[in-house]
Scaffold this active site. Structure first.
Site, PDB file in Angstrom:
ATOM      1  CG  HIS A 118       1.076  -6.820 -10.471  1.00  0.00           C
ATOM      2  ND1 HIS A 118       1.545  -5.508  -9.802  1.00  0.00           N
ATOM      3  CD2 HIS A 118       1.650  -7.766  -9.728  1.00  0.00           C
ATOM      4  CE1 HIS A 118       1.935  -5.925  -8.851  1.00  0.00           C
ATOM      5  NE2 HIS A 118       2.203  -7.154  -8.722  1.00  0.00           N
TER       6      HIS A 118
ATOM      7  CD  GLU B  57      -1.750  -3.064 -13.079  1.00  0.00           C
ATOM      8  OE1 GLU B  57      -1.745  -4.063 -12.658  1.00  0.00           O
ATOM      9  OE2 GLU B  57      -1.573  -2.022 -12.096  1.00  0.00           O
TER      10      GLU B  57
ATOM     11  CB  CYS C  26       2.766  -1.663  -7.947  1.00  0.00           C
ATOM     12  SG  CYS C  26       3.274  -2.725  -9.183  1.00  0.00           S
TER      13      CYS C  26
ATOM     14  CB  CYS D 148       2.229  -1.998 -12.882  1.00  0.00           C
ATOM     15  SG  CYS D 148       1.737  -3.619 -12.464  1.00  0.00           S
TER      16      CYS D 148
END
Length: 159
Positions: A54, A56, A84, A87
């Site tokens: 991801h 992040e 999410c 993260c």
């Protein structure tokens, strides 16, 4: 407390998100700022392939590597979509100071979307959260990506 920096860095995150979409990944971009250090990433789950790639997570890893420390207590992360659970947990573990995001995520977000982790009094660290910056634009960027994924064949579109 929204600032001109919030909007500027979130617009840059949107550019990164567009690059992710062009590469076939869900359009999410992130920019981490800590002092003079600016790190940028886009979703790379499909490209790598790696479920943890991801945007992040990528900026957190790179910031820790470049700073030589896992504690990022002066960092702000700008991301196009509500983080999410994975993260959010990583941001808490890294002691990130602040997260600024665009659109919410009712199915997987960790700032009240599906869960409420970022501001939970039960965690050992709480971040400052600024939600909804460029919300309409970031939401439309995601909607457009998924609309294009579900293209209707020409014969089905005829009346």
């Amino acid at each position: 407390m929204e600032s001109s920096d919030d909007e500027r860095y979130l617009r840059r995150a949107m550019e990164l998100a567009q690059a992710a979409a062009a590469a076939g990944d869900v359009p999410i971009g992130a920019v981490l700022v800590s002092g003079d250090l600016v790190i940028e990433a886009q979703n790379e789950k499909e490209a790598v392939p790696d479920a943890t790639a991801h945007a992040e997570m990528l900026v957190l890893r790179e910031a820790a590597r470049r700073l030589g420390a896992w504690r990022l207590s002066d960092a702000t992360i700008y991301v196009t979509k509500e983080p999410c659970v994975m993260c959010a947990g990583a941001m808490i573990a890294a002691r990130v100071k602040r997260v600024v995001y665009g659109t919410g995520d009712p199915k997987g977000g960790a700032d009240g979307g599906a869960f409420d982790i970022l501001r939970s009094p039960r965690t050992n660290h709480r971040l400052e959260v600024t939600a909804g910056v460029l919300e309409a634009e970031t939401a439309e960027q995601l909607r457009a990506f998924f609309r294009n994924k579900r293209v209707v064949p020409p014969e089905e579109g005829l009346d």
